[in-house]
Design a protein around this motif. Sequence first.
Motif, PDB file in Angstrom:
ATOM      1  N   PRO A   1       0.520  -1.632  -0.347  1.00 25.58           N
ATOM      2  CA  PRO A   1       0.049  -0.042   0.198  1.00 25.58           C
ATOM      3  C   PRO A   1       0.805   1.476  -0.159  1.00 25.58           C
ATOM      4  CG  PRO A   1      -0.040  -1.301   2.008  1.00 25.58           C
ATOM      5  CD  PRO A   1       0.769  -2.016   0.823  1.00 25.58           C
ATOM      6  N   LEU A   2       0.065   2.816  -1.132  1.00 28.70           N
ATOM      7  CA  LEU A   2       0.854   3.541  -1.112  1.00 28.70           C
ATOM      8  C   LEU A   2       1.216   4.340   0.591  1.00 28.70           C
ATOM      9  CD1 LEU A   2      -0.278   4.878  -3.885  1.00 28.70           C
ATOM     10  CD2 LEU A   2       2.219   4.253  -3.832  1.00 28.70           C
ATOM     11  N   GLU A   3       0.656   4.056   1.330  1.00 25.21           N
ATOM     12  CA  GLU A   3      -0.155   4.498   2.603  1.00 25.21           C
ATOM     13  C   GLU A   3       1.558   4.185   3.955  1.00 25.21           C
ATOM     14  OE1 GLU A   3      -2.213   2.747   1.240  1.00 25.21           O
ATOM     15  OE2 GLU A   3      -3.852   4.395   1.033  1.00 25.21           O
ATOM     16  N   THR A   4       2.230   2.961   2.794  1.00 23.12           N
ATOM     17  CA  THR A   4       3.352   3.149   3.281  1.00 23.12           C
ATOM     18  C   THR A   4       4.430   3.956   4.016  1.00 23.12           C
ATOM     19  OG1 THR A   4       3.093   0.949   2.800  1.00 23.12           O
ATOM     20  CG2 THR A   4       5.440   1.041   4.052  1.00 23.12           C
ATOM     21  N   LEU A   5       4.032   4.567   2.523  1.00 27.75           N
ATOM     22  CA  LEU A   5       5.078   5.850   2.812  1.00 27.75           C
ATOM     23  C   LEU A   5       5.334   7.312   3.086  1.00 27.75           C
ATOM     24  CD1 LEU A   5       4.607   7.028  -1.265  1.00 27.75           C
ATOM     25  CD2 LEU A   5       6.726   6.064  -0.602  1.00 27.75           C
ATOM     26  N   VAL A   6       3.653   7.453   3.686  1.00 26.08           N
ATOM     27  CA  VAL A   6       3.476   8.087   4.747  1.00 26.08           C
ATOM     28  C   VAL A   6       3.473   7.523   6.222  1.00 26.08           C
ATOM     29  CG1 VAL A   6       2.036   9.379   5.896  1.00 26.08           C
ATOM     30  CG2 VAL A   6       1.829   9.268   3.879  1.00 26.08           C
ATOM     31  N   SER A   7       3.015   6.331   6.489  1.00 28.11           N
ATOM     32  CA  SER A   7       3.942   5.871   7.490  1.00 28.11           C
ATOM     33  C   SER A   7       5.652   5.581   7.982  1.00 28.11           C
ATOM     34  CB  SER A   7       2.773   4.225   8.474  1.00 28.11           C
ATOM     35  OG  SER A   7       3.271   3.130   7.157  1.00 28.11           O
ATOM     36  N   ALA A   8       5.973   5.675   7.032  1.00 23.80           N
ATOM     37  CA  ALA A   8       7.549   5.085   7.207  1.00 23.80           C
ATOM     38  C   ALA A   8       8.505   6.018   7.130  1.00 23.80           C
ATOM     39  CB  ALA A   8       8.382   4.428   5.904  1.00 23.80           C
ATOM     40  N   GLY A   9       7.953   7.525   6.780  1.00 23.92           N
ATOM     41  CA  GLY A   9       8.427   8.716   7.157  1.00 23.92           C
ATOM     42  C   GLY A   9       8.671   9.025   5.372  1.00 23.92           C
ATOM     43  N   ALA A  10       8.982   8.059   5.078  1.00 23.19           N
ATOM     44  CA  ALA A  10       9.290   9.061   3.723  1.00 23.19           C
ATOM     45  C   ALA A  10       9.347  10.905   3.419  1.00 23.19           C
ATOM     46  CB  ALA A  10       9.294   8.095   2.411  1.00 23.19           C
ATOM     47  N   ARG A  11      10.401  11.155   3.539  1.00 22.68           N
ATOM     48  CA  ARG A  11      10.982  12.256   2.777  1.00 22.68           C
ATOM     49  C   ARG A  11      11.007  12.470   1.070  1.00 22.68           C
ATOM     50  NH1 ARG A  11      15.083  17.051   2.957  1.00 22.68           N
ATOM     51  NH2 ARG A  11      13.535  19.273   2.496  1.00 22.68           N
ATOM     52  N   CYS A  12      11.681  11.776   0.438  1.00 20.53           N
ATOM     53  CA  CYS A  12      11.476  11.778  -0.818  1.00 20.53           C
ATOM     54  C   CYS A  12      11.260   9.741  -1.782  1.00 20.53           C
ATOM     55  CB  CYS A  12      12.030  12.469  -1.902  1.00 20.53           C
ATOM     56  SG  CYS A  12      13.823  11.498  -1.193  1.00 20.53           S
ATOM     57  N   MET A  13      10.502   9.927  -2.291  1.00 18.55           N
ATOM     58  CA  MET A  13      10.753   8.451  -3.121  1.00 18.55           C
ATOM     59  C   MET A  13      11.170   8.194  -4.472  1.00 18.55           C
ATOM     60  SD  MET A  13       8.396   8.309  -5.332  1.00 18.55           S
ATOM     61  CE  MET A  13       6.828   8.458  -6.039  1.00 18.55           C
ATOM     62  N   VAL A  14      11.727   7.532  -4.665  1.00 13.54           N
ATOM     63  CA  VAL A  14      11.678   6.929  -6.180  1.00 13.54           C
ATOM     64  C   VAL A  14      11.389   5.989  -7.220  1.00 13.54           C
ATOM     65  CG1 VAL A  14      14.010   5.599  -6.041  1.00 13.54           C
ATOM     66  CG2 VAL A  14      13.774   6.458  -8.063  1.00 13.54           C
ATOM     67  N   ASP A  15      10.404   6.646  -8.275  1.00 12.16           N
ATOM     68  CA  ASP A  15       9.248   5.273  -8.965  1.00 12.16           C
ATOM     69  C   ASP A  15       9.999   4.889  -9.963  1.00 12.16           C
ATOM     70  OD1 ASP A  15       5.953   4.989  -8.943  1.00 12.16           O
ATOM     71  OD2 ASP A  15       7.168   4.787 -11.084  1.00 12.16           O
ATOM     72  N   LEU A  16      10.388   3.310 -10.112  1.00 11.57           N
ATOM     73  CA  LEU A  16      10.768   2.381 -10.858  1.00 11.57           C
ATOM     74  C   LEU A  16       9.660   1.527 -11.272  1.00 11.57           C
ATOM     75  CD1 LEU A  16      14.406   2.881  -9.279  1.00 11.57           C
ATOM     76  CD2 LEU A  16      13.593   4.096 -11.267  1.00 11.57           C
ATOM     77  N   THR A  17       8.365   1.859 -11.430  1.00  4.54           N
ATOM     78  CA  THR A  17       7.649   0.976 -11.783  1.00  4.54           C
ATOM     79  C   THR A  17       6.875   0.913 -13.384  1.00  4.54           C
ATOM     80  OG1 THR A  17       5.591   2.618 -11.323  1.00  4.54           O
ATOM     81  CG2 THR A  17       6.779   1.429  -9.292  1.00  4.54           C
ATOM     82  N   VAL A  18       5.804   0.596 -13.101  1.00  5.90           N
ATOM     83  CA  VAL A  18       5.587   0.638 -15.077  1.00  5.90           C
ATOM     84  C   VAL A  18       4.436   2.040 -15.326  1.00  5.90           C
ATOM     85  CG1 VAL A  18       5.617  -1.951 -14.206  1.00  5.90           C
ATOM     86  CG2 VAL A  18       3.703  -0.704 -14.218  1.00  5.90           C
ATOM     87  N   PRO A  19       4.256   1.929 -16.187  1.00  7.24           N
ATOM     88  CA  PRO A  19       3.392   2.763 -16.957  1.00  7.24           C
ATOM     89  C   PRO A  19       2.128   3.034 -16.399  1.00  7.24           C
ATOM     90  CG  PRO A  19       4.616   2.312 -19.143  1.00  7.24           C
ATOM     91  CD  PRO A  19       5.433   1.726 -17.728  1.00  7.24           C
ATOM     92  N   ASP A  20       1.765   1.957 -15.690  1.00  5.21           N
ATOM     93  CA  ASP A  20      -0.095   1.668 -15.742  1.00  5.21           C
ATOM     94  C   ASP A  20      -0.049   2.318 -14.208  1.00  5.21           C
ATOM     95  OD1 ASP A  20      -1.171   1.049 -17.594  1.00  5.21           O
ATOM     96  OD2 ASP A  20      -1.605  -1.532 -16.993  1.00  5.21           O
ATOM     97  N   SER A  21       0.851   2.541 -13.737  1.00  7.56           N
ATOM     98  CA  SER A  21       1.020   3.001 -12.074  1.00  7.56           C
ATOM     99  C   SER A  21       1.686   3.675 -11.239  1.00  7.56           C
ATOM    100  CB  SER A  21       1.024   1.831 -11.375  1.00  7.56           C
ATOM    101  OG  SER A  21       2.707   1.443 -11.329  1.00  7.56           O
ATOM    102  N   THR A  22       2.314   4.506 -12.467  1.00  6.06           N
ATOM    103  CA  THR A  22       3.365   5.461 -11.858  1.00  6.06           C
ATOM    104  C   THR A  22       2.761   6.722 -11.368  1.00  6.06           C
ATOM    105  OG1 THR A  22       5.303   6.790 -12.737  1.00  6.06           O
ATOM    106  CG2 THR A  22       3.899   6.638 -14.081  1.00  6.06           C
ATOM    107  N   GLU A  23       1.989   6.980 -12.508  1.00  2.96           N
ATOM    108  CA  GLU A  23       0.816   8.608 -12.226  1.00  2.96           C
ATOM    109  C   GLU A  23       0.185   8.768 -11.076  1.00  2.96           C
ATOM    110  OE1 GLU A  23      -2.603   9.505 -14.980  1.00  2.96           O
ATOM    111  OE2 GLU A  23      -2.219  11.635 -14.814  1.00  2.96           O
ATOM    112  N   ALA A  24      -0.489   7.356 -10.062  1.00  3.46           N
ATOM    113  CA  ALA A  24      -0.955   7.349  -9.359  1.00  3.46           C
ATOM    114  C   ALA A  24      -0.238   7.217  -7.825  1.00  3.46           C
ATOM    115  CB  ALA A  24      -2.429   6.213  -9.011  1.00  3.46           C
TER     116      ALA A  24
END
Lengths: 252, 252, 252, 252
Positions: free
Chosen positions: B41-64
Amino acid sequence: MKEKLAVAVLGASGRMGSEAVAAVEAAEDMELVAALGRTDPLETLVSAGARCMVDLTVPDSTEANVRFAVEHGIHAVVGTTGWDAGRLARLQELLQASPGTGVLIAPNFALGSVLATAFAAKAARYFESVELIELHHPDKVDAPSGTAVRTASLIAQAREEAGVAPSPDATTKELPGARGAEVNGVHVHSVRLRGLVAHQEVLLGGPGEQLTIRHDSFDRASFMPGVLLGLRQVAEHPGLTVGLDGYLNLND
Amino acid sequence: MKEKLAVAVLGASGRMGSEAVAAVEAAEDMELVAALGRTDPLETLVSAGARCMVDLTVPDSTEANVRFAVEHGIHAVVGTTGWDAGRLARLQELLQASPGTGVLIAPNFALGSVLATAFAAKAARYFESVELIELHHPDKVDAPSGTAVRTASLIAQAREEAGVAPSPDATTKELPGARGAEVNGVHVHSVRLRGLVAHQEVLLGGPGEQLTIRHDSFDRASFMPGVLLGLRQVAEHPGLTVGLDGYLNLND
Amino acid sequence: MKEKLAVAVLGASGRMGSEAVAAVEAAEDMELVAALGRTDPLETLVSAGARCMVDLTVPDSTEANVRFAVEHGIHAVVGTTGWDAGRLARLQELLQASPGTGVLIAPNFALGSVLATAFAAKAARYFESVELIELHHPDKVDAPSGTAVRTASLIAQAREEAGVAPSPDATTKELPGARGAEVNGVHVHSVRLRGLVAHQEVLLGGPGEQLTIRHDSFDRASFMPGVLLGLRQVAEHPGLTVGLDGYLNLND
Amino acid sequence: MKEKLAVAVLGASGRMGSEAVAAVEAAEDMELVAALGRTDPLETLVSAGARCMVDLTVPDSTEANVRFAVEHGIHAVVGTTGWDAGRLARLQELLQASPGTGVLIAPNFALGSVLATAFAAKAARYFESVELIELHHPDKVDAPSGTAVRTASLIAQAREEAGVAPSPDATTKELPGARGAEVNGVHVHSVRLRGLVAHQEVLLGGPGEQLTIRHDSFDRASFMPGVLLGLRQVAEHPGLTVGLDGYLNLND
């Protein structure tokens, strides 16, 4: 002290010829005994005592020049173009009557170029992939260059004789021309760039490795070491030799 | 002591993603606080306290993924493809509501490749001739490569803006394809050779000189310094940046 | 129709000067109004109506030539060496009294060389490793070349300012000289080879990738596009500019 | 249908050995009949019916392995180091008692590297100048590389035998190390750069021309074509052969 080699230059007032005159004069083991222009009589070769001559004239006169030399036992090194199959056959016949005389007909006197082509053909049997890039000044009218076509043909022949499969290529979506021209199945790319003279690169690739053989020709001076090497060795190679590689000990 | 940068990796189980996980873990100034796979779940980004993220996924999910990050004030570095004009416009709009958040969308993270393209475009205004050679492994299906087409387009644009004439070319006798493909008037040659990975050479020529800018990509590791540089700088570049060159101080 | 630029060449009988005379004459937007040799009076610059001049003389006379030009509001492009700190300071002072006049002092007019050095310095901040190879004809007496020393110094300075660590090097067992000379921590290798003119290659390496910036100078003609560019732009750059890169829009 | 070649791999769990196992399994004309690790008995070679074996073990065990093979009429291809003069002499003796058995001891299995060295030595007789640049990753401890020292020695020997003068060099003012290391009079330059693997370039120069022979080794896979070529030909070369070039038809 060793006697100097008595050399005559034919076509001495042309661009290549005048370079040859200078090169022979600068060579410590040679003596320039004659430098003939268009209107000078061939008899001068005999009267001047030339032991060998280099012909850098024009296609129209080269055959008569070489025949005169052979008939008088003068060894000949020939850089002039125009030696088709008929001329070569007639020359072969003439040489049978003069078995001690040597003639070298060389389409290319640049040692580096001759070696590069020979090495590329040898190596091409051992690599999965091979391609060729030639780079010249932008005033050149033909693409690929004659040397590139000849190199690619020799590479193709060497691979065929060794039973090597064609270079792999998964291209399915190509902008026209991107993959270059094909010469007997070998891809050849021609670059035209202001500032360049004449350059050629053979790229050979196998799993995890690449072998590159590159020749750069920066100016006409590059032909002179090959001309001098031809003059020094022509007496030791009686009969007809086509291609300077026949004088290079590539098989030692 | 400076606080470590809290980084999340999205697409952590993919090939690029797993390299990014390793690179972030090895970086002394970063802490990997989350490594998300497809089903996490994307919520992990918040709960883990991420200040920044790198997206290396697939075209279908990157926008979300990126929208979620921006909505939560998490800076985003994006290597996934598929960001067309519509997606970029929607992202721009979203960023207006979050003016302190930075997003970097980079089609290419190899620093050397990005620099090579930028330098080639700058230099192309000053030379009479320019051509491009790209060399790849023989399993590649498209020729020329996307990077080569993009580089040639930028070169063509720079020359047009500077009023530079087309590269001279006297070719009148051509074996089809020898002179390569033309991309907006720039000749591009594609070599395919076993053993190679991804390589590109821009050749620029003027009277008596040549400038060559070459980039060799030997393996995927070449993307990681660019990913780390993006992560380190994204917070200082609020809003949308397209292309890693926006973060390189090429104009100092 | 645009008026032609009235140009004078000083040192017109030298090797560089005679090339410049030919280049100015061939340029459609310029008119050669004076070509001065060693003994010609500087007043000719004024009587001939020169708008700008290029000085390709000798260290002994260049300062007087440039001062004369500035005092008469003639823009000056200077390729002569010998401009030490004292001369530059005196020239700066003189220019304050002639604020509309431009002077360009360029140690190197080869556009490709100037660009290569500028690009190398910019790129050097982003790579773990950098080394330099320069290749010249074997009659050169100094090694490394002055250009190589300057390039290495600029690279070292750029890396220091960016806080980049020295290039890694695990060598513990070295044949003396194998790792080259060190210029401010940058390894420089000097090759001397018959057939070459002047060539330089900057190699930059990071994980999995390499960026190579190479300049080849094949002959003196390579300086002329830079001389013409200087003449065309000097009027738009009042005051003193040192280095042709000051006129190149590298920061666009 | 032709029978497949029954091959055993010794040292099968090492890095090179596991690559060899994969390469033999992928070869359509070979069958892997045994893959021996450190503790497996050599008798397996016989019971598995191996016709030839490749030894990729360690210096301590290679001699016993090869002797066992020869004593049982199994041809051997050896990539392990440590074969000094004493070992080679004992092996020669043993082979006299088994005249139909072939052994190839190859310090280098990369075809491109072996060819590059052979070509460089052949060409070096025909050029005024020759220098060598080798480029490796920065974790390498020795400079120059062993291959570079060997190549330079062969070049020096070929030039001496042909009576070629030392490469010209007018350097009088040198920053220490700029001109590289000297190996038997041949200048060798060692570059260390992150991102590189193992690369070597031989530069040969004459008036107006340059010949460059470059080998790039990108990964260990580059050794496998040479290993397979050795296995295919070892039965046809009874007795001891040192160096893969003994199996390459360089003199055709």
